[in-house]
Design a protein around this motif. Sequence first.
Motif, PDB file in Angstrom:
ATOM      1  N   SER A  21      35.907  50.442  32.607  1.00 32.18           N
ATOM      2  CA  SER A  21      35.456  50.714  33.772  1.00 32.18           C
ATOM      3  C   SER A  21      35.399  51.352  35.408  1.00 32.18           C
ATOM      4  O   SER A  21      34.821  51.924  36.023  1.00 32.18           O
ATOM      5  CB  SER A  21      33.715  49.918  33.983  1.00 32.18           C
ATOM      6  N   THR A  48      40.619  44.541  28.535  1.00 29.07           N
ATOM      7  CA  THR A  48      40.524  43.821  27.634  1.00 29.07           C
ATOM      8  C   THR A  48      41.468  44.328  26.763  1.00 29.07           C
ATOM      9  O   THR A  48      42.099  43.247  26.110  1.00 29.07           O
ATOM     10  CB  THR A  48      38.684  44.287  27.008  1.00 29.07           C
ATOM     11  N   ASP A  60      35.956  48.374  17.719  1.00 27.15           N
ATOM     12  CA  ASP A  60      35.469  48.434  16.376  1.00 27.15           C
ATOM     13  C   ASP A  60      34.002  49.185  16.158  1.00 27.15           C
ATOM     14  O   ASP A  60      33.348  49.461  15.490  1.00 27.15           O
ATOM     15  CB  ASP A  60      34.686  47.365  16.081  1.00 27.15           C
ATOM     16  N   TYR A  66      34.909  55.779  20.690  1.00 29.21           N
ATOM     17  CA  TYR A  66      35.879  54.693  21.793  1.00 29.21           C
ATOM     18  C   TYR A  66      36.392  55.472  22.685  1.00 29.21           C
ATOM     19  O   TYR A  66      37.703  55.168  22.487  1.00 29.21           O
ATOM     20  CB  TYR A  66      36.429  54.017  20.991  1.00 29.21           C
ATOM     21  N   MET A 441      30.356  51.288  24.511  1.00 30.39           N
ATOM     22  CA  MET A 441      31.162  51.262  25.576  1.00 30.39           C
ATOM     23  C   MET A 441      31.701  52.121  26.641  1.00 30.39           C
ATOM     24  O   MET A 441      31.316  51.857  27.391  1.00 30.39           O
ATOM     25  CB  MET A 441      31.133  49.182  26.547  1.00 30.39           C
TER      26      MET A 441
HETATM   27  C1  LIG Z   1      39.085  41.940  21.160  1.00 35.19           C
HETATM   28  C2  LIG Z   1      37.847  43.300  21.727  1.00 35.19           C
HETATM   29  C3  LIG Z   1      37.740  44.311  21.625  1.00 35.19           C
HETATM   30  C4  LIG Z   1      36.420  44.830  21.838  1.00 35.19           C
HETATM   31  N1  LIG Z   1      36.271  46.755  20.929  1.00 35.19           N
HETATM   32  C5  LIG Z   1      35.457  47.020  21.554  1.00 35.19           C
HETATM   33  C6  LIG Z   1      35.178  48.252  20.715  1.00 35.19           C
HETATM   34  O1  LIG Z   1      35.199  48.466  19.973  1.00 35.19           O
HETATM   35  N2  LIG Z   1      33.901  49.050  21.408  1.00 35.19           N
HETATM   36  C7  LIG Z   1      33.109  48.489  22.344  1.00 35.19           C
HETATM   37  O2  LIG Z   1      32.545  50.075  22.699  1.00 35.19           O
HETATM   38  N3  LIG Z   1      33.350  47.551  23.763  1.00 35.19           N
HETATM   39  C8  LIG Z   1      34.482  46.940  22.978  1.00 35.19           C
HETATM   40  N4  LIG Z   1      34.783  45.309  23.387  1.00 35.19           N
HETATM   41  C9  LIG Z   1      33.905  45.547  24.628  1.00 35.19           C
HETATM   42  C10 LIG Z   1      35.484  45.524  25.539  1.00 35.19           C
HETATM   43  O3  LIG Z   1      35.424  44.865  27.027  1.00 35.19           O
HETATM   44  C11 LIG Z   1      34.699  47.024  26.115  1.00 35.19           C
HETATM   45  O4  LIG Z   1      34.861  48.185  25.224  1.00 35.19           O
HETATM   46  C12 LIG Z   1      35.561  47.917  28.219  1.00 35.19           C
HETATM   47  O5  LIG Z   1      36.714  48.088  27.025  1.00 35.19           O
HETATM   48  C13 LIG Z   1      35.084  47.288  28.356  1.00 35.19           C
HETATM   49  O6  LIG Z   1      35.906  47.804  30.233  1.00 35.19           O
HETATM   50  P1  LIG Z   1      35.641  46.747  31.677  1.00 35.19           P
HETATM   51  O7  LIG Z   1      36.258  47.636  32.180  1.00 35.19           O
HETATM   52  O8  LIG Z   1      34.764  47.072  31.826  1.00 35.19           O
HETATM   53  O9  LIG Z   1      35.488  45.825  31.344  1.00 35.19           O
HETATM   54  P2  LIG Z   1      37.544  44.666  30.685  1.00 35.19           P
HETATM   55  O10 LIG Z   1      38.337  45.715  29.988  1.00 35.19           O
HETATM   56  O11 LIG Z   1      37.162  43.535  30.726  1.00 35.19           O
HETATM   57  O12 LIG Z   1      38.015  44.261  32.441  1.00 35.19           O
HETATM   58  C14 LIG Z   1      37.772  44.006  33.156  1.00 35.19           C
HETATM   59  C15 LIG Z   1      38.855  43.324  33.950  1.00 35.19           C
HETATM   60  O13 LIG Z   1      38.419  42.645  35.391  1.00 35.19           O
HETATM   61  C16 LIG Z   1      39.554  41.801  35.890  1.00 35.19           C
HETATM   62  N5  LIG Z   1      38.453  40.830  36.646  1.00 35.19           N
HETATM   63  C17 LIG Z   1      37.750  40.067  35.942  1.00 35.19           C
HETATM   64  N6  LIG Z   1      37.501  39.577  37.442  1.00 35.19           N
HETATM   65  C18 LIG Z   1      38.252  39.887  38.547  1.00 35.19           C
HETATM   66  C19 LIG Z   1      38.281  38.871  39.230  1.00 35.19           C
HETATM   67  N7  LIG Z   1      37.336  38.047  40.287  1.00 35.19           N
HETATM   68  N8  LIG Z   1      39.626  39.484  40.334  1.00 35.19           N
HETATM   69  C20 LIG Z   1      40.435  40.507  39.642  1.00 35.19           C
HETATM   70  N9  LIG Z   1      40.498  40.762  38.332  1.00 35.19           N
HETATM   71  C21 LIG Z   1      39.243  40.425  37.747  1.00 35.19           C
HETATM   72  C22 LIG Z   1      39.825  41.505  34.692  1.00 35.19           C
HETATM   73  O14 LIG Z   1      40.679  40.870  34.291  1.00 35.19           O
HETATM   74  C23 LIG Z   1      40.113  42.640  33.757  1.00 35.19           C
HETATM   75  O15 LIG Z   1      40.826  43.029  33.963  1.00 35.19           O
HETATM   76  C24 LIG Z   1      35.675  44.771  23.010  1.00 35.19           C
HETATM   77  C25 LIG Z   1      36.000  43.955  23.532  1.00 35.19           C
HETATM   78  C26 LIG Z   1      37.279  42.832  22.794  1.00 35.19           C
HETATM   79  C27 LIG Z   1      37.463  41.497  23.277  1.00 35.19           C
END
Ligand SMILES: Cc1cc2nc3c(=O)[nH]c(=O)nc-3n(C[C@H](O)[C@H](O)[C@H](O)COP(=O)(O)OP(=O)(O)OC[C@H]3O[C@@H](n4cnc5c(N)ncnc54)[C@H](O)[C@@H]3O)c2cc1C
Length: 867
Positions: A21, A48, A60, A66, A441
């Motif tokens: 995101s 993640t 998954d 994805y 997601m």
């Molecule tokens: C093992 C696993 C498998 C998954 N598989 C799937 C899947 O197959 N399909 C699906 O839809 N979703 C899946 N998910 C959910 C996954 O989290 C999302 O798909 C997606 O990667 C989320 O992206 P994001 O950027 O929103 O958050 P994230 O990828 O969690 O990134 C957030 C980032 O923010 C940073 N951060 C947080 N707080 C702070 C702060 N205060 N200061 C600085 N940095 C900070 C973290 O370090 C992290 O790098 C999975 C999750 C896990 C844990």
Amino acid sequence: MNKPASVPEQVDAVVVGAGFSGLYMLYRLRQIGLSVKAFDSAGDVGGTWYWNRYPGARCDIATPDYTYSFDPELEKEWTWSEKYATQPEILDYLRFVADRYGLRSDIEFSTAVTSARWDEHEKRWTVTTGHGEEIRCRYYIMATGCLSVPKSPDIEGAGRFAGPVYFTSRWPHEGVDFTGQRVAVIGTGSSGIQSIPLIARQASQLTVFQRTPNFSIPAHNGPAPADRLQQLDEDRDGYRHDARWSRIGVPSEPTDVLGVTASEAVRRERFEAAWQQGELVGIVSVFADQLLNPASNDIVAEMIRAKIRSIVKDPGTAETLCPKDHYFGTKRPCLDTGYFDTYNLPHVRLVDLRKQPIVSITEDGIETADESFGFDAIVYATGFDAMTGALVAADVTGRDSLSLKEKWAAGPSTYLGLMTAGFPNFFMLTGPGSPSVLSNMAVSIEQHVDWVAGCLKDMREEGLDTIEPTELAESGWNQHVQDCAAITLMPTANSWYMGANVPGKPRVFLPYIGGVDGYRQACDDVAGQGYLGFRMTGPGREQCRDGVIRRMQPDVAMVLELIATMDLPPMETLSADDARALMAATAATRPPGPEVGEVTDGVIPGPAGDLPYRLYRPAGSSEGPRPLVVYFHGGGWVLGNLDSDDPLCRDLCERSGAVIVSVNYRHAPEVRFPAAALDAFAAVQWADANAIELGGIPGQLSVAGWSAGANIAAVACQLARDAGGPHISGQMLICPVADSDMTRPSYQENGDGYILTTALMRWFWDHYADPADRRDPRAAPLRGDLQGLPPACIVAADFDPLRDEGVAYARALEDAGVPVRLTRARGHTHTSVTMVGVVISGAPVRAEIGEALRDFFPSVESRERVS
Ligand SMILES: Cc1cc2nc3c(=O)[nH]c(=O)nc-3n(C[C@H](O)[C@H](O)[C@H](O)COP(=O)(O)OP(=O)(O)OC[C@H]3O[C@@H](n4cnc5c(N)ncnc54)[C@H](O)[C@@H]3O)c2cc1C
């Protein structure tokens, strides 16, 4: 890595997080011409997929889905090697994206954001990092992830173990070699289920400590699904469009097969197809009702349990691995590769923490209630402080020094999962109250980012620079999120969706279960209605259209949508007989309503001939007499009969514990006003005189009715008072016709589109009563003398043209000194509360009706709660 020489003091937007995101948000903000600075505590992009490097870590959701879809060129340049890509491949993909769009130059890695504070005077956020840097921005966007804050293990002695300890969510970058080691894995959620088979390949001994068994189906990993790739090849835009407007963000045909009514062969065939497909989208939609109806859910759950028993050779271990404490799908189901089979290996052992709880972690192992285990390494696969963890971990302080943590002490409160009142210009991506973890997601993230970018662009074009939701809009959305969850089985599980995995975390259903499609529509509607529910300001101006975007109960909305697709003729264009036939045909397709103790049909001598009645006796009432309720069906004095309200009568019988006598009466236009009202009064007199024969308690008689039936029930009370008897203990008026004045606001608001229309109500009146008679209290009880009437309970539904006359009757009765209970059927229509077994959200309203009926009767037996 990549650390710039100096941090700019002021930017338009700060983005926290550089995962799926954060990267896309950065890209879109740049695209609309804003200056942006992003931070991540990780050493690189990926979120993640940067952190979760445990063996077996994979997505998954199948990779064709994805993935980003915002740029067709990007899609052409990247090819996934597998159906479910490994963590290294997904991380490579996100690195590729970051490089392709030159995003790294605006990201500061290895830098945590520790606080953000809103300055009301400057209309800016001051963001502070763990390195002590400060940066000011107008828009503060947390792309911090739903599953990014690991849950620390709440186990006695967790820090005591002398050997290496690993967390699946913080796995060493260089990997771990367990060869020849005795390894403990604590936790059997998704990460445990993915890693256990691979750890078992290396370890000399593997002991898995399980608190809650989880449902898992085989992933059948391999090449990306050929059918999906073909569809994408042929029509990429169409495919992506379908994903965006699907339930969970993956194109699929919704089923209308109900588990409870499908044949055994159909059940088996659908389940096996989903099992073989190895995708969440298939297994969560074997039946349309599997997340709504416990019986249907149990069919799927039992088939999965049968699979587990067929794979795991030791029956005791198999039983321990079979989830029985939650409905299937109320916790995120897992996809695995050889998980259950792993327990057939001689060096793998399962410990059931429900039977053998951990007493303490020791220096060299784990001590349970019955046994001491020695280990060389411990792996924690204990999950996350999901959805809110990262948001409240940083100290976010909004207007009036209120922190997000304080505001959310009793659970998160958001508008659309995007913003929260009191925190201007603060956006959350995939925040609580959005589909997020219940969806693919990648699709949800793109939708959120696009909406935020579109909003900021629109604001700039209008000369506006601050935005914040109103309290009304936010509480309306929170209510809608909970309403959507309440009609499903989801809130019944102790899941991380409910915050139940973190001690002390408030139990609230966190994500939005109304679907990716329904959610997208809500967001689009908000923007399309001039950003309904948001207050926006700019130099010298303010714009705010306050309101609630979704007020209707979600299942009521679904029923209305379904009816709209049936293209039925408006009732008022039909003859009375054709309208009756149409009503009977629709009634024949309904669920029958609950079982009651006994149902008997009979006839009552009416003023002009016999009137049929049907008597419902509650289960267990053979032990003694019960209070009586004489009930009159709805249908505008024209339609309806004993069958039309049969499920409702059964429901009321079971809920009230009373004997219900449903009486048919003469209908218009064949017999017009005041025949129906006179029949009702005659029925009440007869029931009172024959209470003992009916199994009733003499002197304990109430009346009840729905719609026009409530009209004649109310009139019967006035006639009984005037005649000096019989004594009526209470009147239950469900969405009553109380008056003939059709100019009240509820007629303007709800006169079209909610089944009972203004046109239909006019048709009913025209059939029933001459205009001159419509002011007669026997047609319009609101116009009568209301002194000395029995206590009343009046149900008024939000989306009912009759709502205001029901409320007016309640107020008028109150003014006349009559005890009144006014029950608001929030989000309901004139008909939906009565749709037993169809509209699940009607059940709590009917529970209140049952309670009110019991309150009419003070006797002990009647107050026993029957259901
Ligand atoms: C093992 C696993 C498998 C998954 N598989 C799937 C899947 O197959 N399909 C699906 O839809 N979703 C899946 N998910 C959910 C996954 O989290 C999302 O798909 C997606 O990667 C989320 O992206 P994001 O950027 O929103 O958050 P994230 O990828 O969690 O990134 C957030 C980032 O923010 C940073 N951060 C947080 N707080 C702070 C702060 N205060 N200061 C600085 N940095 C900070 C973290 O370090 C992290 O790098 C999975 C999750 C896990 C844990």
